[in-house]
Write an enzyme that holds these catalytic residues in place. Structure first.
Site, PDB file in Angstrom:
ATOM      1  N   ARG A 112       0.860  -1.179   0.000  1.00  0.00           N
ATOM      2  CA  ARG A 112       0.000   0.000   0.000  1.00  0.00           C
ATOM      3  C   ARG A 112       0.897   1.230   0.000  1.00  0.00           C
ATOM      4  NH1 ARG A 112      -3.517   2.410   5.026  1.00  0.00           N
ATOM      5  NH2 ARG A 112      -1.565   3.522   5.327  1.00  0.00           N
TER       6      ARG A 112
ATOM      7  N   TYR B 148      -2.793  11.421   6.062  1.00  0.00           N
ATOM      8  CA  TYR B 148      -2.982  10.121   6.687  1.00  0.00           C
ATOM      9  C   TYR B 148      -2.035   9.058   6.099  1.00  0.00           C
ATOM     10  CZ  TYR B 148      -4.601   5.485   7.124  1.00  0.00           C
ATOM     11  OH  TYR B 148      -4.614   4.153   7.324  1.00  0.00           O
TER      12      TYR B 148
ATOM     13  N   ASP C 155      -4.994   3.800   0.149  1.00  0.00           N
ATOM     14  CA  ASP C 155      -6.104   4.045   1.079  1.00  0.00           C
ATOM     15  C   ASP C 155      -6.527   5.515   0.983  1.00  0.00           C
ATOM     16  OD1 ASP C 155      -7.898   4.102   3.144  1.00  0.00           O
ATOM     17  OD2 ASP C 155      -6.524   3.289   4.656  1.00  0.00           O
TER      18      ASP C 155
ATOM     19  N   HIS D  31      -9.118   6.683   2.686  1.00  0.00           N
ATOM     20  CA  HIS D  31      -9.526   6.996   4.059  1.00  0.00           C
ATOM     21  C   HIS D  31     -10.765   7.884   4.134  1.00  0.00           C
ATOM     22  CE1 HIS D  31      -8.306   6.830   8.394  1.00  0.00           C
ATOM     23  NE2 HIS D  31      -7.842   5.684   7.934  1.00  0.00           N
TER      24      HIS D  31
ATOM     25  N   GLU E 282      -8.994   1.977  -1.413  1.00  0.00           N
ATOM     26  CA  GLU E 282      -9.726   1.622  -0.198  1.00  0.00           C
ATOM     27  C   GLU E 282     -10.517   2.812   0.331  1.00  0.00           C
ATOM     28  OE1 GLU E 282      -6.965   0.224   2.754  1.00  0.00           O
ATOM     29  OE2 GLU E 282      -8.285   0.882   4.375  1.00  0.00           O
TER      30      GLU E 282
ATOM     31  N   GLU F 251     -13.427  -1.415   6.897  1.00  0.00           N
ATOM     32  CA  GLU F 251     -12.678  -1.564   8.146  1.00  0.00           C
ATOM     33  C   GLU F 251     -13.433  -0.988   9.338  1.00  0.00           C
ATOM     34  OE1 GLU F 251      -9.041   0.535   7.102  1.00  0.00           O
ATOM     35  OE2 GLU F 251      -9.608   2.175   8.415  1.00  0.00           O
TER      36      GLU F 251
ATOM     37  N   ARG G   2     -13.526  -5.406   3.851  1.00  0.00           N
ATOM     38  CA  ARG G   2     -12.405  -5.254   4.786  1.00  0.00           C
ATOM     39  C   ARG G   2     -12.790  -5.397   6.258  1.00  0.00           C
ATOM     40  NH1 ARG G   2      -7.762  -3.520   4.486  1.00  0.00           N
ATOM     41  NH2 ARG G   2      -7.845  -1.745   5.914  1.00  0.00           N
TER      42      ARG G   2
ATOM     43  N   GLU H  35      -4.274  -7.278   5.310  1.00  0.00           N
ATOM     44  CA  GLU H  35      -3.376  -6.170   5.687  1.00  0.00           C
ATOM     45  C   GLU H  35      -2.473  -6.623   6.835  1.00  0.00           C
ATOM     46  OE1 GLU H  35      -5.415  -2.735   7.236  1.00  0.00           O
ATOM     47  OE2 GLU H  35      -3.666  -1.444   6.968  1.00  0.00           O
TER      48      GLU H  35
ATOM     49  N   TRP I 140     -11.764  12.006   8.468  1.00  0.00           N
ATOM     50  CA  TRP I 140     -10.321  11.753   8.607  1.00  0.00           C
ATOM     51  C   TRP I 140      -9.963  10.440   7.974  1.00  0.00           C
ATOM     52  CZ3 TRP I 140      -7.290   8.037  11.276  1.00  0.00           C
ATOM     53  CH2 TRP I 140      -5.902   8.300  11.220  1.00  0.00           C
TER      54      TRP I 140
HETATM   55  O1  KDG Z   1      -7.585   3.030  14.160  1.00  0.00           O
HETATM   56  C1  KDG Z   1      -7.677   3.465  12.846  1.00  0.00           C
HETATM   57  C2  KDG Z   1      -6.714   2.719  11.967  1.00  0.00           C
HETATM   58  O2  KDG Z   1      -6.845   1.343  12.135  1.00  0.00           O
HETATM   59  C3  KDG Z   1      -6.924   3.065  10.533  1.00  0.00           C
HETATM   60  O3  KDG Z   1      -6.749   4.436  10.375  1.00  0.00           O
HETATM   61  C4  KDG Z   1      -5.935   2.300   9.665  1.00  0.00           C
HETATM   62  O4  KDG Z   1      -7.120   2.896   7.675  1.00  0.00           O
HETATM   63  C5  KDG Z   1      -6.349   2.148   8.249  1.00  0.00           C
HETATM   64  C6  KDG Z   1      -5.813   1.008   7.512  1.00  0.00           C
HETATM   65  O5  KDG Z   1      -6.235   0.821   6.380  1.00  0.00           O
HETATM   66  O6  KDG Z   1      -4.988   0.291   8.058  1.00  0.00           O
HETATM   67 MG    MG Z   2      -7.884   1.970   5.899  1.00  0.00          MG
END
Ligand code: KDG
Ligand code: MG
Length: 403
Positions: A147, A159, A211, A213, A237, A263, A284, A340, A403
Site C-alpha cells: 500500500r 494520513y 487508502d 480513508h 480503499e 474496516e 475489509r 493487511e 479523517w
Molecule cells: O484506528 C484506525 C486505523 O486502524 C486506521 O486508520 C488504519 O485505515 C487504516 C488502515 O487501512 O490500516
Molecule cells: Mg484503511
C-alpha cells in the site's frame, strides 16, 4: 466445560490494547482482542460491567449460542462498542475450543484452503522519493503487495505517513485529538502521479494498493478511480464514507478500479447492499470489530456468493490476538483476497507471544492449538493505559471533514 472467570487486561506496550481473558473450569484460558482505537475504555467497561458477569457458568463450547445471547440479548444491537466486545468473547471461545481439541483454529474452520495468506505492507514517505524507497524496502523483505501513501505537496499532514523520526503513522495525541487540514483538489491532482511513479520504477508485478480513508465524494472517487485505471491498482480503499452504501453505485458507474471497503463496519448489515449489489470487490471487515470469527465468517460467506473477496483490516491497533484470529479465518475461507499486515512493534512482543510467520509475502498462523498467541500478564502490567485519540481533519475554512 463451564466458564469460571472472565476479565479484562488493558495495556499499552507501544499503543493501547484491551484484551479479554476467559478461563474455564478445567483451567483452559482463551484470549480475545477488544481494542477499539481511541475508545478503548468504552469496550473495557462494556465487557467488565455487562458481559463478563453473564459469561460465568456458561458452557464455553457453545460459541454460537453465546454469540446470539450477547447480540440478541442486549436488545440494543450492533455498533462498534458492542460488536468489538462480542468479538473479544467469540475469539477467546474459539481459542479455547482449539486448545481443548488440540488443533489450530483454522482446522476447526474447515482446514487450510491455501498454503499461505498473501499480506500487504505499508509503504509511505514525506516525498515520492522517500515513499519509493520504502516500497523497495518492502519488496526486498519479500512483500508481493504494497500500500503506497505519500505526503501531498502543500498539505502539512496526510494520513498514512509517519513522522520522520518514528514509525507510528497515526499521530495519536493525549487529551484532545490532533487537528489536521485537508483539501481534496491537491490530493486528486497528486495521487495519480504518485502511484504512477511506483509503476514506473517497479513495473506491474507488485500488487499496488492505496487508502483514500473516506475523504472523497462519490463523484470525486469515480474520477480518481478513472485516473488510476492505467496503473492497474489492486484496490483503492474507503473512497467515500461508506455508511452511505448506495453512493457506491455512482462510483461504479465511473470506474473499473477495484474498491475495498469495510474496516469501520461492525456487522453484516453494514455491507449487505455493497455486497449484494456487487458495488465493491473486497470486504475489509475485521475479526475484532465485526463480531469475531463467528460473524466474520457469515459476512465472508455472503461475499463469496457475490464474487466479493476478503481483504481484512490489519492495522497495528488490532492486537496480535485478533491478527492471529484473522490469519486462521483467511487461511480457511474460499474467497480470501488479501490481508493487511502492519505488524506490531516492540515492546508489544513482550506482552503478546505470537507463533505466526511471514515468508515470501505470505503468512501462516502456525499450528499451535487455538489461536497460537499467549499473553504475558506480568509484562502487560508494566505498560499502563495511555489515553490517546486519533486525529481529526478540518478543511482550510475550518469545517470538519472525514479523517
Ligand atoms: O484506528 C484506525 C486505523 O486502524 C486506521 O486508520 C488504519 O485505515 C487504516 C488502515 O487501512 O490500516
Ligand atoms: Mg484503511
Amino acid at each position: 466445560m463451564k466458564i469460571i472467570d472472565a476479565g479484562v487486561i488493558i495495556t499499552a506496550p507501544g499503543r493501547n490494547y484491551v484484551t479479554l481473558k476467559i478461563t474455564t473450569e478445567d483451567g483452559v484460558v482463551g484470549w480475545g482482542d477488544a481494542t477499539l482505537n481511541g475508545r478503548e475504555l468504552a469496550v473495557a467497561t462494556y465487557l467488565r460491567d455487562h458481559v463478563c458477569p453473564l459469561l460465568i457458568g456458561r458452557d464455553a463450547h457453545r460459541i454460537e449460542d453465546i454469540w446470539q445471547y450477547l447480540y440478541k440479548g442486549s436488545y440494543w444491537r450492533r455498533g462498534p462498542v458492542q460488536m468489538t466486545a462480542i468479538a473479544a468473547v467469540d475469539i477467546a471461545l474459539w481459542d479455547i475450543k482449539g486448545k481443548v481439541a488440540g488443533l489450530p483454529v483454522y482446522q476447526l474452520l474447515g482446514g487450510a484452503a491455501r498454503d499461505g495468506v498473501m499480506v500487504y505492507g505499508h509503504a509511505s514517505g514525506s516525498s515520492v522519493a522517500e515513499m519509493l524507497d520504502d516500497v523497495a524496502a518492502h519488496l526486498d523483505e519479500g512483500y508481493l503487495a504494497v500500500r503506497a501513501q505519500s505526503a501531498i505537496p502543500g498539505m502539512d499532514k496526510v494520513y498514512g505517513v509517519p513522522p520522520k523520526d518514528g514509525r507510528l503513522y497515526e499521530p495519536a495525541s493525549s487529551n484532545v485529538p490532533q487537528e489536521e487540514t485537508w483539501e481534496t483538489g491537491p490530493y486528486l491532482r497528486f495521487v495519480p502521479t504518485m502511484l504512477g511513479a511506483v509503476r514506473e520504477r517497479f513495473g506491474f508485478d507488485v500488487h499496488l494498493l492505496h487508502d483514500v480513508h473516506h475523504r472523497l465524494s462519490p463523484l470525486e472517487a469515480g474520477r480518481l478511480g478513472r485516473d488510476l485505471e492505467e496503473h492497474r491498482m489492486f484496490w483503492i480503499e474507503d473512497p467515500t464514507p461508506a455508511e452511505d452504501q448506495s453512493a457506491f453505485q455512482l462510483i461504479r458507474q465511473h470506474t473499473t478500479t477495484p474498491i475495498a471497503v469495510g474496516e469501520i463496519f461492525n456487522s453484516i448489515w453494514d455491507c449487505q447492499q455493497l455486497i449484494t449489489e456487487r458495488l465493491i470487490d473486497y470486504v475489509r471487515t475485521s475479526v475484532s470489530h465485526a463480531g469475531g470469527i463467528t460473524h466474520l465468517r457469515r459476512i465472508f460467506a455472503l461475499a463469496d456468493l457475490y464474487g466479493v473477496r476478503t481483504g481484512s483490516h490489519g492495522a497495528g491497533d488490532l492486537s496480535p490476538v485478533s491478527f492471529a484470529a484473522a490469519l486462521h479465518v483467511d487461511l480457511s475461507v474460499p474467497n480470501f483476497g488479501i490481508q493487511e499486515y502492519m505488524g506490531h512493534r516492540d515492546p508489544a512482543g513482550e506482552v503478546f507471544r505470537t507463533g505466526y510467520k511471514f515468508e515470501n509475502g505470505y503468512m501462516h498462523p502456525g499450528d499451535a492449538p487455538g489461536l497460537g498467541v499467549e499473553v504475558d500478564e506480568q509484562a502487560a502490567a508494566k505498560f499502563p493505559y495511555d489515553p490517546k485519540y486519533l486525529p481529526i481533519n478540518r478543511r482550510r475554512d475550518g469545517s470538519m471533514h472525514d479523517w
